[in-house]
Scaffold this active site. Structure first.
Site, PDB file in Angstrom:
ATOM      1  N   VAL A  74       0.518  -1.168  -0.359  1.00  0.00           N
ATOM      2  CA  VAL A  74      -0.039  -0.114   0.012  1.00  0.00           C
ATOM      3  C   VAL A  74       0.724   1.074   0.034  1.00  0.00           C
ATOM      4  O   VAL A  74       0.666   1.945  -0.555  1.00  0.00           O
ATOM      5  CB  VAL A  74      -0.929   0.078   1.176  1.00  0.00           C
ATOM      6  CG1 VAL A  74      -1.961   1.390   0.989  1.00  0.00           C
ATOM      7  CG2 VAL A  74      -1.732  -1.122   0.995  1.00  0.00           C
ATOM      8  N   VAL A  82      -5.377  21.259  -3.843  1.00  0.00           N
ATOM      9  CA  VAL A  82      -5.538  20.730  -2.721  1.00  0.00           C
ATOM     10  C   VAL A  82      -5.453  22.498  -2.162  1.00  0.00           C
ATOM     11  O   VAL A  82      -5.927  22.863  -1.213  1.00  0.00           O
ATOM     12  CB  VAL A  82      -4.243  20.021  -1.752  1.00  0.00           C
ATOM     13  CG1 VAL A  82      -3.511  21.038  -0.536  1.00  0.00           C
ATOM     14  CG2 VAL A  82      -4.494  18.915  -2.419  1.00  0.00           C
ATOM     15  N   LYS A 125      -7.031  -0.667  10.271  1.00  0.00           N
ATOM     16  CA  LYS A 125      -8.437  -1.270  11.389  1.00  0.00           C
ATOM     17  C   LYS A 125      -7.766  -1.683  12.757  1.00  0.00           C
ATOM     18  O   LYS A 125      -9.276  -1.502  13.668  1.00  0.00           O
ATOM     19  CB  LYS A 125      -9.110  -2.829  10.632  1.00  0.00           C
ATOM     20  CG  LYS A 125      -8.592  -3.048  10.140  1.00  0.00           C
ATOM     21  CD  LYS A 125      -8.756  -4.599   9.008  1.00  0.00           C
ATOM     22  CE  LYS A 125      -8.320  -5.191   8.478  1.00  0.00           C
ATOM     23  NZ  LYS A 125      -6.997  -4.941   7.825  1.00  0.00           N
ATOM     24  N   GLU A 157     -10.434   6.282   5.734  1.00  0.00           N
ATOM     25  CA  GLU A 157     -11.084   5.619   5.526  1.00  0.00           C
ATOM     26  C   GLU A 157     -10.971   4.440   4.543  1.00  0.00           C
ATOM     27  O   GLU A 157     -11.758   3.417   4.360  1.00  0.00           O
ATOM     28  CB  GLU A 157     -11.403   6.429   3.943  1.00  0.00           C
ATOM     29  CG  GLU A 157     -12.262   5.842   2.284  1.00  0.00           C
ATOM     30  CD  GLU A 157     -13.914   5.860   2.867  1.00  0.00           C
ATOM     31  OE1 GLU A 157     -14.821   4.920   3.200  1.00  0.00           O
ATOM     32  OE2 GLU A 157     -14.445   6.766   3.256  1.00  0.00           O
ATOM     33  N   VAL A 168     -11.207   0.106   6.057  1.00  0.00           N
ATOM     34  CA  VAL A 168     -13.092  -0.551   6.255  1.00  0.00           C
ATOM     35  C   VAL A 168     -12.783  -0.860   4.442  1.00  0.00           C
ATOM     36  O   VAL A 168     -13.616   0.354   4.191  1.00  0.00           O
ATOM     37  CB  VAL A 168     -13.547  -0.670   6.340  1.00  0.00           C
ATOM     38  CG1 VAL A 168     -15.315  -0.551   6.349  1.00  0.00           C
ATOM     39  CG2 VAL A 168     -13.544   0.130   7.997  1.00  0.00           C
ATOM     40  N   ILE A 194     -13.528   1.090  -2.052  1.00  0.00           N
ATOM     41  CA  ILE A 194     -14.616   1.826  -1.843  1.00  0.00           C
ATOM     42  C   ILE A 194     -15.030   2.939  -0.646  1.00  0.00           C
ATOM     43  O   ILE A 194     -15.512   2.797   0.839  1.00  0.00           O
ATOM     44  CB  ILE A 194     -15.532   0.479  -1.096  1.00  0.00           C
ATOM     45  CG1 ILE A 194     -15.339  -1.087  -1.923  1.00  0.00           C
ATOM     46  CG2 ILE A 194     -17.529   1.054  -1.205  1.00  0.00           C
ATOM     47  CD1 ILE A 194     -16.455  -1.666  -1.351  1.00  0.00           C
ATOM     48  N   GLY A 227      -3.145 -16.264  -3.481  1.00  0.00           N
ATOM     49  CA  GLY A 227      -2.603 -14.615  -3.264  1.00  0.00           C
ATOM     50  C   GLY A 227      -3.743 -13.815  -2.369  1.00  0.00           C
ATOM     51  O   GLY A 227      -3.765 -13.099  -1.654  1.00  0.00           O
ATOM     52  N   LYS A 278     -13.593  -4.502  11.591  1.00  0.00           N
ATOM     53  CA  LYS A 278     -14.358  -3.360  10.806  1.00  0.00           C
ATOM     54  C   LYS A 278     -15.710  -3.541  11.270  1.00  0.00           C
ATOM     55  O   LYS A 278     -16.567  -1.859  10.868  1.00  0.00           O
ATOM     56  CB  LYS A 278     -14.076  -4.227   9.157  1.00  0.00           C
ATOM     57  CG  LYS A 278     -12.926  -3.925   8.476  1.00  0.00           C
ATOM     58  CD  LYS A 278     -12.621  -4.875   7.050  1.00  0.00           C
ATOM     59  CE  LYS A 278     -11.428  -4.557   6.665  1.00  0.00           C
ATOM     60  NZ  LYS A 278     -10.881  -5.656   5.904  1.00  0.00           N
ATOM     61  N   GLY A 298      -6.195  -4.612  -1.301  1.00  0.00           N
ATOM     62  CA  GLY A 298      -5.143  -4.664  -3.128  1.00  0.00           C
ATOM     63  C   GLY A 298      -4.319  -3.089  -2.882  1.00  0.00           C
ATOM     64  O   GLY A 298      -4.685  -2.174  -1.959  1.00  0.00           O
TER      65      GLY A 298
END
Lengths: 443, 443
Positions: free
Chosen positions: A15, A34, A104, A128, A131, A135, A186, A204, A304
């Site tokens: 990530v 921004v 989390k 965000e 969880v 999305i 994976g 979550k 992911g």
């Protein structure tokens, strides 16, 4: 254009690497959105020499030193786990730096402490990515539905277990084969416990319940069962009653005096016509029911590197904008402070499969036992599918109406004691998504 | 707690009435979330005596007077239509008042002027309720995905037409019967043109494209076809190729030098496995594809008093919070300013149904004509379903690869000129949702 917003990144795995990439590739667009350049000033990792993808002058092994650099505006944390992440983020928040985190486990264990530190210094705390990956879910819950009343949030928030259950449902394979397939592709880790035992979904659920009901809910408040006991026979049984099996995280506002909050995770039967039933593979989806908005669903990739990084970037833009404007975003409110309803007092429905003596009067005995426990039967059906050679009697499939979970569990235990019952084989809960929650007069 | 945030409401129909109700019922929670009481100070309606549900002292027929009252902080507009809404909102924005509106027609026609007025005075302009009712969609696009790059937004944004197409698909009835049913059930208006001719979806597509691509797109830039020409034969033809027919609003970023934006509305074939295919009845759903986030879908009620009011309340909380904090929310950016791609140059795929002379060499002639037009055929199939008594030849069903829409239209016209072709019956576009957009080298 304002002074640059200076970002420190803690952790640089899948990530974090994507965050570094997006900060570079999107720098022009980010500055436009921004109102100031967004500048990466440091990346803390355990072994700096292992990260050739990051400019060497940004790398450091001293996370604490990076967090406490006075020129840092925002700390992005993707280390995960409780410690040292907790101490680092508390330091950042106390110093008034904005925090964006995907952690989390930490939020579900000790979100209270983080939120209090953020409130005390007036710093932003956004999460965000914690969880359902990419999305957009927490922002809609916190902001879009801020003028509405949320009654239920229920969803598939763990891609690994959804992949396994989907594979079992589509190919009829058993749990262990499906887990092996997930590991090979994976989707499952070498130690799959956090996923298959439901702990990831449990964390979550705590975060979702906290936001939806303005009440602090921690992981320990969330009842949790994983999927390792789910068999292909369970999935076939679900299909026989027009359902499929999904690992659900369910957060409900239960009416009563006082109102209470139920948060729980378990494999449940979901009717095939429900939008959650067709969410397959590693996808996540969360179904939200609000008083005015009605039924909503949010669907997408729950994990992911790139999807999670997208969520982090959205938060980073918000925190950076708030800093440019000299303000802070809406904070989480725990003002409602509703009590947490214990699992035993939570209204659920059971699907029970029994092997019984195949003679007159047995059904009357069984029905009498349900009545004695105060549990009402919705449907009872004699299973006519071919049975194992060793089967001694008839198979009954009973689906109950809503009853307190403890009464249902007691009924199942009592059934096992009856001479007429050879075995209680399968018990799965059936979820009433889209229907009102009832309190059942349980205290 | 800060001074009250004073709200003026313009219009009090189904949605406005719900807003009045929620402001009353949720006043304690609203004050907690905003940090100040939220107070309704006036409701402008055409005939004040017709609104017994609103306290008489709040009602006025003088909308302009209400908007220009110096003590008003936020104006909520649910009148709809271009005038007088435009003038009222411009007055409010120029005076620095926050504006929350559900007015898709006005935003799609003249959103630029409103956004400029908001920018000039530093006022907030929020309009979540203008697209897809209660579904939190604009906030996720504008904020959650602010650090990502959106490539496509495609969805079902009109509940009336989706109800009609769903009814046609499930029961095999014709368009007019399904429209009558929708009218009877209150899903369609007495004059259904705004819905069935696609104008409602066209306005929403303009709003979505503007937000997704940071480019000003007005309704006039959106190509639009409605559903009144869709027949039950079209739906059967879609089913024969594993699709269903949905009225889609499609906004795409088309690669090329320069990149461009395509925004269009038409009935399209959607593969049955796609999440949008199973969105039935009056529900809305929008599918979003972003570079890092991947594929997302947002689902819920797209219309109705309470759902729309929920979206307005979420916006109102945001604007009120911004005022309490002394700031303003993220504004829409038109910084990218991408050119709008004309429909003729937009890559699409056609499903074409032909009645042809049933003899050797015909397929070669037809294939030659496609090649001449530079259109590549994906599949060709001879239809074996029973045909009308009057049918003279064989029926061919051809699905093309992506090609510029104008080349496809020219191919269809040229097919009609061939002696071997008795008739070109049905043409519907097939959407490639979830696959990359290609530019096709078209200038």
């Amino acid at each position: 254009m304002s002074d640059p917003i200076r970002v420190a990144l803690l952790g640089c795995g899948t990530v974090g690497g994507e965050v570094v990439r997006l900060l570079g590739e999107q720098s022009v667009e980010l500055a436009a959105r921004v109102g100031a350049p967004v500048e990466l000033v440091g990346v803390a990792v355990r072994r700096p020499h292992k990260h050739p993808e990051v400019p060497a002058e940004l790398l450091t092994a001293d996370a604490s030193g990076l967090v406490n650099r006075p020129d840092v505006d925002v700390v992005v944390e993707v280390i995960g786990g409780i410690d040292p992440a907790r101490g680092l983020l508390l330091d950042a928040l106390k110093a008034g730096r904005g925090v964006v985190t995907a952690n989390k486990a930490l939020l579900a264990e000790d979100g209270v402490t983080l939120a209090e530190a953020a409130d005390a210094s007036g710093a932003d705390l956004y999460y965000e990515a914690s969880v359902a990956g990419a999305i957009p879910l927490l922002r809609p819950l916190r902001e879009s539905l801020a003028g509405d009343k949320i009654n239920r949030v229920a969803g598939i928030v763990n891609g690994t277990t959804n992949f396994i259950l989907s594979a079992m449902a589509s190919s009829g394979t058993g749990y262990h084969e499906a887990l092996d397939e997930a590991t090979e592709l994976g989707y499952a880790e070498a130690d799959p416990s956090a996923d298959v035992d439901g702990f990831d979904a449990q964390a979550k659920a705590a975060i979702l319940a906290t936001l939806a009901f303005h009440t602090r809910v921690s992981a320990a408040d969330v009842y949790c069962e994983g999927i390792s006991a789910v068999t292909s026979a369970d999935i076939a049984a679900a299909e026989a009653v027009g359902c499929t099996v999904k690992l659900l995280a369910i957060c409900e506002r239960v009416p009563g005096e006082p109102e209470s909050v139920s948060a729980r995770v378990y494999p449940a039967m979901v009717p095939l016509g429900h939008p959650l039933a067709s969410v397959d593979g590693a996808y996540n989806a969360v179904f939200v029911e609000a008083e005015a908005a009605g039924q909503l669903m949010f669907y997408g990739q729950g994990a992911g590197g790139a999807p999670t990084a997208s969520a982090i970037m959205g938060d980073l833009v918000a925190v950076a904008r708030n800093r440019v404007a000299g303000g802070r975003g809406p904070r989480e409110s725990a003002a409602a402070g509703l009590p947490i309803r214990p699992m035993g007092a939570t209204p659920t429905r059971y699907h029970i499969s029994l092997e019984v003596d195949d003679r007159a009067g047995v059904l009357a005995t069984i029905a009498g036992l349900f009545a004695q426990q105060g549990v009402s039967i919705a449907t009872v059906r004699q299973d006519v599918t071919p049975r194992d050679a060793g089967a001694r009697g008839a198979r009954l499939v009973i689906v109950t109406h809503l009853a307190p979970d403890a009464a249902l569990a007691a009924t199942v235990a009592a059934l096992g004691e009856l001479d007429e019952v050879f075995g209680v084989d399968r018990v799965l809960r059936v979820e009433n998504l889209g229907r009102p929650v009832t309190a059942l007069g349980v205290t």
